[in-house]
Scaffold this active site. Structure first.
Site, PDB file in Angstrom:
ATOM      1  N   HIS A   1       0.812  -1.208   0.000  1.00 22.62           N
ATOM      2  CA  HIS A   1       0.000   0.000   0.000  1.00 22.62           C
ATOM      3  C   HIS A   1       0.853   1.269   0.000  1.00 22.62           C
ATOM      4  O   HIS A   1       0.561   2.229  -0.707  1.00 22.62           O
ATOM      5  CB  HIS A   1      -0.905  -0.050   1.239  1.00 22.62           C
TER       6      HIS A   1
ATOM      7  N   HIS B   1     -10.378   3.137  -0.414  1.00 19.61           N
ATOM      8  CA  HIS B   1     -10.475   2.697   0.978  1.00 19.61           C
ATOM      9  C   HIS B   1     -11.334   1.440   1.002  1.00 19.61           C
ATOM     10  O   HIS B   1     -12.330   1.360   1.716  1.00 19.61           O
ATOM     11  CB  HIS B   1     -11.056   3.809   1.865  1.00 19.61           C
TER      12      HIS B   1
ATOM     13  N   ASN C   1      -3.449   6.190  -7.533  1.00 26.12           N
ATOM     14  CA  ASN C   1      -3.376   5.322  -6.380  1.00 26.12           C
ATOM     15  C   ASN C   1      -3.559   3.891  -6.874  1.00 26.12           C
ATOM     16  O   ASN C   1      -4.262   3.670  -7.859  1.00 26.12           O
ATOM     17  CB  ASN C   1      -4.505   5.744  -5.434  1.00 26.12           C
TER      18      ASN C   1
HETATM   19  N1  LIG Z   1      -2.042   4.639 -10.556  1.00 25.23           N
HETATM   20  C1  LIG Z   1      -1.173   5.628 -10.455  1.00 25.23           C
HETATM   21  N2  LIG Z   1      -0.912   6.426 -11.472  1.00 25.23           N
HETATM   22  C2  LIG Z   1      -0.088   7.445 -11.343  1.00 25.23           C
HETATM   23  N3  LIG Z   1       0.501   7.779 -10.225  1.00 25.23           N
HETATM   24  C3  LIG Z   1       0.288   7.035  -9.175  1.00 25.23           C
HETATM   25  C4  LIG Z   1      -0.559   5.932  -9.234  1.00 25.23           C
HETATM   26  N4  LIG Z   1      -0.620   5.378  -8.043  1.00 25.23           N
HETATM   27  C5  LIG Z   1       0.152   6.125  -7.262  1.00 25.23           C
HETATM   28  N5  LIG Z   1       0.704   7.126  -7.954  1.00 25.23           N
HETATM   29  C6  LIG Z   1       1.544   8.166  -7.436  1.00 25.23           C
HETATM   30  O1  LIG Z   1       2.453   7.621  -6.533  1.00 25.23           O
HETATM   31  C7  LIG Z   1       2.681   8.538  -5.476  1.00 25.23           C
HETATM   32  C8  LIG Z   1       2.555   7.877  -4.164  1.00 25.23           C
HETATM   33  O2  LIG Z   1       1.242   7.571  -3.954  1.00 25.23           O
HETATM   34  P1  LIG Z   1       0.448   8.094  -2.702  1.00 25.23           P
HETATM   35  O3  LIG Z   1      -0.977   7.759  -2.998  1.00 25.23           O
HETATM   36  O4  LIG Z   1       0.805   9.486  -2.415  1.00 25.23           O
HETATM   37  O5  LIG Z   1       0.921   7.212  -1.535  1.00 25.23           O
HETATM   38  P2  LIG Z   1       0.127   7.135  -0.190  1.00 25.23           P
HETATM   39  O6  LIG Z   1      -0.787   5.950  -0.377  1.00 25.23           O
HETATM   40  O7  LIG Z   1       1.193   6.953   0.802  1.00 25.23           O
HETATM   41  O8  LIG Z   1      -0.618   8.415  -0.026  1.00 25.23           O
HETATM   42  C9  LIG Z   1       1.703   9.661  -5.672  1.00 25.23           C
HETATM   43  O9  LIG Z   1       2.326  10.748  -6.236  1.00 25.23           O
HETATM   44  C10 LIG Z   1       0.728   9.136  -6.642  1.00 25.23           C
HETATM   45  O10 LIG Z   1       0.226  10.176  -7.427  1.00 25.23           O
END
Ligand SMILES: Nc1ncnc2c1ncn2[C@@H]1O[C@H](COP(=O)(O)OP(=O)(O)O)[C@@H](O)[C@H]1O
Lengths: 79, 599, 223, 79
Positions: B55, B106, B551
């Site tokens: 995650h 979630h 995500n």
């Molecule tokens: N499917 C995706 N496409 C593009 N970027 C992604 C994708 N999944 C995650 N990211 C990028 O990876 C980074 C880390 O994800 P994030 O959601 O911030 O982690 P956390 O779950 O800790 O909040 C973010 O900048 C997010 O935009």
């Protein structure tokens, strides 16, 4: 016929925003000395004599309380 | 009781540690030992295990997500102020305005406790948007459940909808759209994806980093409790076996309860702090709590960080350092502030009645050092926790049954009476019926800027009251198409969201996504994932708009049966004057001409 | 004309109420819950939202805020006061209006465009409407069911103090379909639906809500 | 230090949509024999010894209950 009370309270380790809101408000209203407040639910049921304790517990566990985050107690008011 | 300090760890190198229970593989645990040159302390083990989880570390998806970056051209990047790697993507929408948006899942928490799971899902994504320096302006929710008449759906759906509404309504964020889809593969694994969009002036963009030696680290918002530390309680009971205060912690539900009121106040407090210009860096506390916030801030900064855990305000008695670091208590933020601004910072927090505590400072050691009762319990290079976790190249294998799925079947030409039946069946189907039961529980009016919401193809809000500049958003996905062909399915999702935004009168400018899939350890699922990412990225190139963030949610399955591959795609469009919006629907006036475009 | 809009922690529709006051030609003045001062305003709006999270009971904590003291005093002197949604709940808790608001009968939050019938057009907030007019205004609340004891209800009905009634299906179980009421002098009005969200057909279902804000300004100009 | 329970229940003549919803749901879930259900709130307070009964009653009457529609009782759990 019997009167039954089911008390449902948030589990101790679970955040209780309701209780916190009250606890924070009290000093502002001039009430000092209240250290903690937790807020839950109280159900008053009127039931047939056919309803046994096991059923009551099941009603509480299945419907009245969310056992993931709440505890409950069941008691009959007059035997 | 002894604290498992760094010294203690050095003196007891052979202590067996429950790393497997915490989800770490043998080689991952070995790597931690190599990085540290000793065994990790309990607190360090807790930190690495959450931060190296799928995650948080994206360990199975990273190699594939890189394709987004590779395919994004300079031209596509031209309006992007922040992209993949930040809390949320940010685009310049003109007139000095920047808009930030992101979707997050979630799913599992919402199955365990539908109301709180969905509520805290909304809370989490809103804090992501806040952490960029923006005012959150609206939310959307993309939901998937098992069949509508299944008993478990009757448990999950009302709770999820009430939770999304309960939290969003109380925060004062209009809900401007989303999806509700029913399919049997989601019965034991519903999907709850929440999107938040926010806006700020371009110059107010805040990035999450801790820089400037001597700057203070301030934790503010809710107190830290025993929420969501599920796995980590293994450590507590091992270290303090027999201790009264920690007995039974193994059974702690990893459920968090949301407090939207605290979050609403936190939003206003943050915005006032931003206006005062006294925030150097800021980070929300979401999954992995303080472990994540401290290591990410330090890792993205230019030095190190020292944190004193004794100062963290606690809600429960007898919490261990590992528990404090892993607690997922909601409604908390972490800021980096110059020493000279700390008083001003505290004053704003006091005005909003927000608890704020200085818990540490930025150092020039290059290390993240955390102390507890005057002992060092964590001493690590922050990048190894936050950004240099394991990366997997998991096996990818096109499933054998994919061919049979794509076998063309001959459909007989329907007769008129069949058509009548078909139309009635479609009208009556749960996937096509009115979404009113859901959307009537969401406030779509609050803030007074909602120009389009349900039942429109896209949601639209006004950003600038003077000029009428605004944005339009849509989230879409059809998992059945994605199952048949994940590459084309992802493109269809993109095309649908793009069209929904375009027909409202806005110009699409950016894409976010939430990639919901089964287990990455299943090569067939990994194939679906790879195909979907490629399809989406290639589609974006064709349309000329970038993916700014997203995500990934893996392990969405019941037993060995994965959900339909569900890459939810969100498209953001810009409209320079919302008065020129095009509402959905026909027949406003008699005599209108109906045109069919395309073939 | 200065129209004060109170912000409590958890208030949500304060900007909207201020915008509505401005659209009607008034000057909006923000009032902070912790200040025991009305800053020279001529009328007060207690806007919607979830003050203090509404965890205990809607409006239960907000009514003790320092700003409510001067509001209660001003009401006694006849200042026009409008409580919208959470604001209505706060005015009831504070005793400025009778009765109380309870959980919607279907136990869900309800957000919908709602037709209301104007029953009383002689209050400080309703003179711009025709008596019996029907207006379309958003309703959005989880605890909007109006309840009061029988004799209170009889008194309200007898004195024509029901200001708005829901038309069509009762959305929340309110007794007598009551959507809004007034105090005995017609200066303090509380209602569950949100007139401030119906001031422009761009962002609301109609602009029918503007009439309430125009009415208040008329009342102040006349005074 | 004392533990205090304040029970707050809707007045008998006041509509109780939550209790009614529970009462209606029970037969659907296969539980027969429950004649009436009323839902109220239960507060658990931890208070200093300085807090007397009169203060507790005031806290309940002013804040915890809305006496227009609710009745309350206050009791100390251990004297
Ligand atoms: N499917 C995706 N496409 C593009 N970027 C992604 C994708 N999944 C995650 N990211 C990028 O990876 C980074 C880390 O994800 P994030 O959601 O911030 O982690 P956390 O779950 O800790 O909040 C973010 O900048 C997010 O935009």
């Amino acid at each position: 016929m019997a009167r039954v009370v089911v008390d449902v309270m948030p589990k101790p380790e679970i955040l209780d925003p309701q209780g916190q809101a009250v606890a924070k408000a009290l000093p502002r209203l001039g009430f000092e000395g209240v250290i903690e407040v937790r807020q839950g639910k109280r159900f008053e049921l009127e039931v047939d004599d056919s309803v046994d304790d096991e059923t009551l517990t099941k009603i509480a566990a299945d419907l009245l309380a969310n056992t993931v985050i709440e505890d409950f107690t069941v008691r009959r008011l007059d035997a | 009781m002894t604290t498992d300090s760094v010294k203690h760890a050095e003196a007891t190198p052979d202590t067996a540690q429950p790393y497997k229970e915490l989800g770490l593989k043998d080689d991952e645990y070995q790597r931690i030992r190599e990085i540290l040159g000793r065994r990790p302390t309990d607190a360090e083990l807790a930190m690495y295990s959450v931060m190296w989880s799928e995650h948080c570390s994206y360990k199975s998806s990273k190699v594939h997500l890189a394709y987004f970056g590779k395919t994004t051209t300079e031209q596509m990047r031209s309006k992007m102020l922040a992209g993949i790697g930040e809390n949320a993507g940010v685009v310049d929408i003109g007139d000095g305005w920047a808009v930030t948006f992101k979707v997050e899942s979630h799913n599992h928490p919402s199955y365990v406790e539908p109301y709180q799971g969905a509520a805290t899902g909304v809370g989490g994504i809103v804090r992501d948007i806040m952490a960029m320096g923006a005012r959150p302006l609206a939310v959307m929710d993309s939901l998937r459940f098992g069949p509508a008449d299944a008993p478990d759906t009757r448990r999950v759906l009302p709770g999820v909808v009430a939770g999304v509404g309960g939290y969003g309504n109380c925060l004062g964020l209009p809900n401007i759209g989303g999806e509700v889809v029913f399919d049997s593969t989601y019965l034991g694994n519903p999907l709850v994806n929440a999107l938040c969009v926010g806006a700020m002036r371009v110059e107010d963009l805040h990035l999450a980093h801790a820089s400037g030696t001597g700057n203070k680290i301030i934790l503010f918002g809710a107190r830290t409790g025993l929420d969501g530390i599920g796995g980590v309680s293994v450590l507590a009971s091992d270290t303090f076996s027999g201790d009264e205060t920690t007995a039974g912690r193994k059974k702690l539900p990893s459920v968090q309860v949301g407090d939207p009121f605290t979050e609403k106040v936190l939003i206003e407090c943050c915005l006032e702090l931003f206006r005062e210009g006294i925030v150097v860096g800021i980070q929300d506390l979401g999954g992995a709590g303080l472990s994540c916030a401290t290591s990410e801030l330090a890792s993205a900064g230019d030095g190190g960080m020292h944190v004193n855990l004794d100062r963290v305000p606690l809600r429960a008695k007898g919490m261990t350092p590992a528990e404090i670091l892993s607690s997922e208590s909601q409604e908390r933020m972490c800021a980096v502030v110059k020493p000279s601004d700390v008083d001003a910072f505290m004053k704003v927090c006091a005005k909003w009645d927000v608890t704020a505590t200085e818990i540490g400072e930025v150092t020039d050691t290059g290390r993240l050092v955390i102390t507890w009762h005057d002992e060092v319990v964590v001493d690590v290079p922050p990048r190894t926790v936050a950004h240099e976790g394991p990366v997997y190249n998991r096996p990818v294998q096109r499933p054998v049954e994919q061919d049979s799925l794509q076998q063309p079947i001959e459909l007989p030409r329907p007769s008129t009476s069949d058509l009548r039946d078909l139309v009635l069946r479609m009208v009556g189907s749960h996937n096509l019926s009115s979404r009113g039961w859901v959307t009537d529980q969401y406030d779509r009016y609050v803030r007074g800027g909602t120009v389009l919401a349900q039942p429109s193809d896209s949601g639209m809000i006004r950003i600038d009251e003077e000029s009428g500049r605004g944005v339009s958003l849509s989230v879409d996905c059809n998992g059945r198409y994605c199952k048949l062909d994940p590459y084309a399915g992802a493109q269809l999702a993109l095309a649908e969201a793009y069209r929904n935004v375009a027909v409202s009168g806005a110009t699409p400018v950016a894409v976010t996504n939430c990639l919901n899939f089964g287990s990455p350890e299943d090569p067939g699922v990994m194939w679906q994932f790879e195909q979907a990412v490629r399809g989406l990225a290639d589609g974006c190139v064709t349309l000329g708009i970038p993916v700014t963030g997203g995500n990934v949610s893996f392990y969405n399955q019941t037993g060995t049966t994965a959900i339909l591959p569900t890459p939810v795609v969100g498209v953001l469009g810009v409209i320079d004057d919302v008065r020129r919006r095009i509402p959905t629907g026909i027949g406003a006036e008699a005599g209108e001409t109906l045109l069919l475009l395309g073939n | 004309m200065k129209i004060g809009v109170i912000t409590f922690p958890g208030t949500l529709d304060d900007q909207d109420a201020a915008r509505a006051a401005k659209y009607a030609g008034g000057e909006a003045v923000s009032l902070w819950h912790a200040d025991a001062d009305l800053r020279g305003v001529d009328a007060v709006i207690v806007p919607g939202g979830f003050s203090y999270g509404d965890y205990l009971r809607c409006g239960a904590i907000a009514r003790f805020a320092p700003v409510m003291g001067p509001v209660i005093e001003a009401a006694a002197k006849g200042m026009p006061i409008l409580g919208i949604c959470n604001g209505f709940q706060i005015l009831c808790e504070a005793g400025l209006l009778p009765g109380a608001l309870v959980r919607n009968h279907e136990l869900h939050f309800v957000c919908r465009d709602q037709w209301l019938k104007v029953e009383n057009n002689s209050t400080a907030w309703t003179t711009r409407y025709d008596k019996g007019a029907e207006i379309l205004i958003p309703l959005k609340s989880g605890e909007g069911g109006y309840v009061a004891e029988q004799n209170t209800l009889a008194e309200l009905e007898g004195e024509g103090r029901v200001v708005f009634r829901y038309v069509g299906d009762n959305p929340n179980g309110s007794l007598n379909n009551i959507a809004g009421i007034t105090d005995a002098r017609g200066r303090v009005v509380g209602l569950m639906p949100h007139p401030e969200h119906a001031i422009d057909a761009l962002t609301g279902p109609s602009d029918d809500g503007l009439g309430m804000f125009f009415s208040a300004i008329d009342a102040l100009v006349k005074a």
